[in-house]
Write a protein that holds these residues in place. Structure first.
Motif, short mmCIF file in Angstrom:
data_model
loop_
_atom_site.label_atom_id
_atom_site.label_comp_id
_atom_site.label_asym_id
_atom_site.label_seq_id
_atom_site.Cartn_x
_atom_site.Cartn_y
_atom_site.Cartn_z
N LEU A 38 -15.28 -22.48 21.56
CA LEU A 38 -15.32 -21.73 22.82
C LEU A 38 -16.21 -22.42 23.85
O LEU A 38 -15.85 -22.52 25.04
N ARG A 39 -17.36 -22.93 23.41
CA ARG A 39 -18.28 -23.57 24.35
C ARG A 39 -17.74 -24.89 24.86
O ARG A 39 -17.89 -25.20 26.05
N VAL A 40 -17.13 -25.67 24.00
CA VAL A 40 -16.56 -26.95 24.44
C VAL A 40 -15.41 -26.70 25.41
O VAL A 40 -15.24 -27.43 26.40
N THR A 41 -14.61 -25.67 25.15
CA THR A 41 -13.51 -25.34 26.06
C THR A 41 -14.02 -25.08 27.47
O THR A 41 -13.41 -25.50 28.46
N MET A 42 -15.17 -24.41 27.58
CA MET A 42 -15.72 -24.09 28.90
C MET A 42 -16.14 -25.34 29.68
O MET A 42 -16.30 -25.28 30.90
N CYS A 43 -16.30 -26.45 29.00
CA CYS A 43 -16.72 -27.68 29.66
C CYS A 43 -15.63 -28.30 30.53
O CYS A 43 -15.90 -29.24 31.30
N PHE A 44 -14.41 -27.79 30.42
CA PHE A 44 -13.30 -28.40 31.14
C PHE A 44 -12.74 -27.50 32.24
O PHE A 44 -11.62 -27.71 32.71
N VAL A 45 -13.52 -26.50 32.66
CA VAL A 45 -13.07 -25.62 33.74
C VAL A 45 -12.79 -26.44 35.00
O VAL A 45 -13.66 -27.16 35.49
N GLY A 46 -11.57 -26.34 35.50
CA GLY A 46 -11.22 -26.99 36.76
C GLY A 46 -11.12 -28.50 36.73
O GLY A 46 -10.92 -29.12 37.77
N TYR A 47 -11.27 -29.12 35.56
CA TYR A 47 -11.28 -30.58 35.49
C TYR A 47 -10.03 -31.16 36.16
O TYR A 47 -8.94 -30.66 35.98
N PRO A 48 -10.17 -32.21 36.99
CA PRO A 48 -11.36 -33.04 37.25
C PRO A 48 -12.21 -32.57 38.43
O PRO A 48 -13.11 -33.29 38.86
N HIS A 49 -11.93 -31.39 38.96
CA HIS A 49 -12.71 -30.88 40.09
C HIS A 49 -14.05 -30.32 39.62
O HIS A 49 -14.15 -29.80 38.51
N GLN A 50 -15.06 -30.42 40.47
CA GLN A 50 -16.37 -29.85 40.16
C GLN A 50 -16.51 -28.52 40.91
O GLN A 50 -16.46 -28.51 42.14
N LEU A 51 -16.68 -27.44 40.16
CA LEU A 51 -16.66 -26.11 40.76
C LEU A 51 -18.01 -25.39 40.71
O LEU A 51 -18.10 -24.26 41.16
N HIS A 52 -19.02 -26.04 40.16
CA HIS A 52 -20.32 -25.36 39.99
C HIS A 52 -21.40 -26.06 40.80
O HIS A 52 -21.53 -27.28 40.77
N ALA A 53 -22.19 -25.27 41.51
CA ALA A 53 -23.12 -25.81 42.50
C ALA A 53 -24.24 -26.65 41.91
O ALA A 53 -24.57 -27.72 42.43
N ASP A 54 -24.85 -26.20 40.82
CA ASP A 54 -26.09 -26.82 40.35
C ASP A 54 -25.89 -28.11 39.56
O ASP A 54 -26.86 -28.82 39.29
N GLU A 55 -24.66 -28.43 39.19
CA GLU A 55 -24.45 -29.57 38.31
C GLU A 55 -24.84 -30.90 38.94
O GLU A 55 -25.26 -31.83 38.25
N MET A 56 -24.72 -31.00 40.24
CA MET A 56 -25.08 -32.26 40.91
C MET A 56 -26.56 -32.57 40.73
O MET A 56 -26.97 -33.73 40.82
N ASN A 57 -27.38 -31.55 40.46
CA ASN A 57 -28.81 -31.77 40.27
C ASN A 57 -29.12 -32.47 38.95
O ASN A 57 -30.27 -32.88 38.72
N VAL A 58 -28.14 -32.57 38.07
CA VAL A 58 -28.30 -33.30 36.81
C VAL A 58 -27.55 -34.63 36.86
O VAL A 58 -28.11 -35.68 36.54
N ILE A 59 -26.29 -34.59 37.26
CA ILE A 59 -25.44 -35.78 37.18
C ILE A 59 -25.88 -36.86 38.16
O ILE A 59 -26.08 -38.03 37.77
N GLU A 60 -26.05 -36.50 39.42
CA GLU A 60 -26.38 -37.52 40.42
C GLU A 60 -27.75 -38.17 40.20
O GLU A 60 -27.87 -39.40 40.32
N PRO A 61 -28.79 -37.41 39.85
CA PRO A 61 -30.07 -38.07 39.55
C PRO A 61 -29.99 -38.99 38.33
O PRO A 61 -30.68 -40.02 38.29
N ALA A 62 -29.16 -38.64 37.33
CA ALA A 62 -29.02 -39.51 36.16
C ALA A 62 -28.39 -40.84 36.55
O ALA A 62 -28.84 -41.90 36.10
#
Length: 566
Positions: A38-62
């Motif tokens: 169930l948790r892994v399935t949630m990782c693909f919501v909207g793929y390849p689009h990014q639909l969640h606001a806070d994720e850029m605060n992890v991906i872009e700094p990395a």
């Protein structure tokens, strides 16, 4: 009191099959496997689009860290540093294997978002066996019930699919509760060191974990109060403080050396104004987080109802059972109470902020679920030793009580399962923003000829207001005839405005004007699931949702596109 005594006896007399290691391991494996899926399935919501606001605060700094060739992250939002550094390593490894170049060369590609979400999902999955070990340590044969409670708490499933710090911090909190229970049992130096390490990881994940410093000191004091000298207790507190500081510095040195940036970020997080997440006050925030645990509030982040008011019974039963048998072990669970109070002091409120404080109550709820199953199984099989008439009367009473408790446990468990599977389905059905984007591309609707809200096809993951494109939003007049032909609105924005707030009246009038004076040319509504405080009603609604064909369902905010009348 007699009834409670009978229930206590019934629980103690149950021949618990989960005391058998083979049965326990098999059931735990099944729970972890389903929870992981169930948790892994949630990782693909909207793929390849990014639909969640806070994720850029992890991906872009990395990615930026890799580009600089540095170990330091210079963003301080949450601060997310522990996640960012794990992600930087994984991004680079994936990029080198897949493209033969480092991650900086390929940029923040969609695959990196999935990898970062999987890091969160792994933390969410790890919570399941940790919850099992925690409750199993308290009472043998009960761990699988805590594993079930955590595995199928839908808020954890939803947020395990986001590259954000809330689920990782929830894991840290659960580990600290486990270590607290273990320290109260044995009081070894090893658990002192482990608590220091866990606290440091928590603080480099999200700032509120600093509260754990007081918790750890309290656990050390309680454990040593009767058996150790004040000097030995003080030395242990100094040891855990030293371990936490060294680990914090090792993970993220600039959280120590760049205090002005840290304090600026803390001031920003402590602000009192944010559209849709302010204005409740301390007691309002307390109530918000409580209702978020028992029955999801009707708010902009609510796409699927989850647990139910019936769960209060299991939480109360778990607390009562632990208080009766091993009251001392309630102390480590007080960390969640501490988080609840401290986070409610802040001016803003978000459901995701509450996730770490829910970890302990879910374990206690698992203990309550165990008590319900044990009591019902024993009561249904009990034959009282009494004369015939009284025997039949008492036997009927026992059977009725056993059936009632069993039905309550079944409703709670099935509702948790159905809610979790419904969330997984919402991750694989078409997303409203993506469907609306395809319509726009086919019909010549572009960012240039549109005014659009946040969380719409042209602004998928950030807040924003279509009203800002107009010189006079009430009359839909643009500044210099800018050629705006369409207005795109999202429920994730217009539901944030409160009719009772005078500051929101202009925005509410704008949406009213759009709906009354413009032509509706396209609309995408998320498939609704009836939402009530009670699990039985929610369960029926979710079964209906699960039975509906996936291609006939939509998930996400309601999107509407209007054409401005000539």
């Amino acid at each position: 009191m007699g009834t409670l005594r009978n229930l206590g006896e019934a629980i103690s007399q149950w021949n618990n099959p989960f005391c058998d290691p083979r049965t326990r391991r098999a059931v735990l494996f099944a729970i972890v496997a389903i929870g992981a899926l169930l948790r892994v399935t949630m990782c693909f919501v909207g793929y390849p689009h990014q639909l969640h606001a806070d994720e850029m605060n992890v991906i872009e700094p990395a990615v930026e860290m890799i580009e600089r060739g540095s170990y330091l992250s210079y963003v301080y939002f949450h601060p997310d540093h522990f996640q960012i550094k794990i992600c930087a390593f994984l991004f680079n490894a994936y990029s080198l294997l897949r493209y033969g170049a480092d991650a900086a060369a390929v940029g923040a590609i969609p695959a990196f978002y999935v990898i970062a979400r999987l890091v969160t999902a792994v933390c969410g999955i790890a919570m399941i066996p940790v919850a099992h070990c925690l409750l199993e340590r308290i009472k043998r044969g009960t761990g699988v019930f805590a594993a079930f409670s955590v595995a199928f708490f839908p808020a954890y499933i939803t947020h395990s699919g986001y590259a954000s710090p809330d689920v990782p911090l929830s894991l840290v909190i659960l580990v600290l509760i486990y270590l607290g229970v273990r320290h109260l049992e044995h009081g070894g130096i090893g658990t002192v060191v482990a608590m220091g390490v866990a606290t440091a990881i928590g603080m480099t994940t999200k700032y509120p974990a600093a509260i754990c410093c007081f918790y750890v000191a309290g656990i050390i004091v309680v454990e040593g109060f009767r058996t150790r000298s004040a000097k030995e207790i003080a030395l242990r507190i100094l040891l855990v403080a030293a371990v936490a500081f060294v680990c914090l510095f090792a993970i993220s040195p600039n959280l120590v050396t760049d205090l002005p940036s840290v304090l600026a970020s803390l001031r920003n997080e402590a602000r009192t104004v944010h559209l849709g997440a302010d204005g409740l006050g301390f007691f309002g925030n307390l109530w918000f987080y409580a209702t978020g645990f028992f029955s999801i509030p009707d708010a902009t982040y609510n796409d699927t109802p989850y647990t139910s008011l019936e769960s209060i019974v299991f939480l109360a039963a778990g607390i009562a059972l632990l208080a009766r048998r091993k009251a001392r072990y309630l102390i480590p669970f007080s960390l969640c109470l501490l988080l609840w109070v401290c986070l409610s002091v802040f001016g803003l409120h978000w459901l995701r902020w509450g996730l770490p404080m829910y970890a302990g109550p879910l374990v206690l709820m698992g203990l309550g679920l165990y008590a319900a199953v044990a009591a019902s199984a024993t009561l249904l099989g009990r034959t009282p030793a009494a004369p015939d008439g009284a025997r039949r009367s008492r036997g009927g009473l026992f059977a009725f009580a056993g059936i009632a408790i069993a039905l309550l446990a079944a409703v709670f468990s099935l509702n948790a399962l159905a809610s979790s599977v419904a969330l997984a389905k919402s991750a694989v059905v078409p997303q409203t923003r993506v469907e609306a984007l395809a319509y726009c591309e086919e019909n010549g609707i572009t960012p240039q000829n549109s005014a659009f809200d946040g969380y719409t096809p042209f602004n998928l993951r950030l807040a924003g207001s279509a009203a800002d494109s107009f010189a006079d939003a009430a009359s839909l007049e643009t500044a210099e005839n800018e050629g705006i032909d369409y207005i795109v609105i999202s429920s994730y924005m217009y539901e944030r405005y409160d009719p009772s707030n005078p500051d929101h009246m202009d925005a509410i009038r704008f949406y009213s004007t759009v709906r009354s004076e413009c032509e509706l040319v396209g609309e995408w509504k998320a498939t609704e699931i009836e939402q009530t405080p009670f699990g039985l009603v929610n369960l029926m609604a979710k079964i209906g949702y699960l039975a509906a064909p996936a291609n006939e369902c939509l998930a996400g905010p309601d999107i509407a596109i209007y054409r401005i009348s000539e």
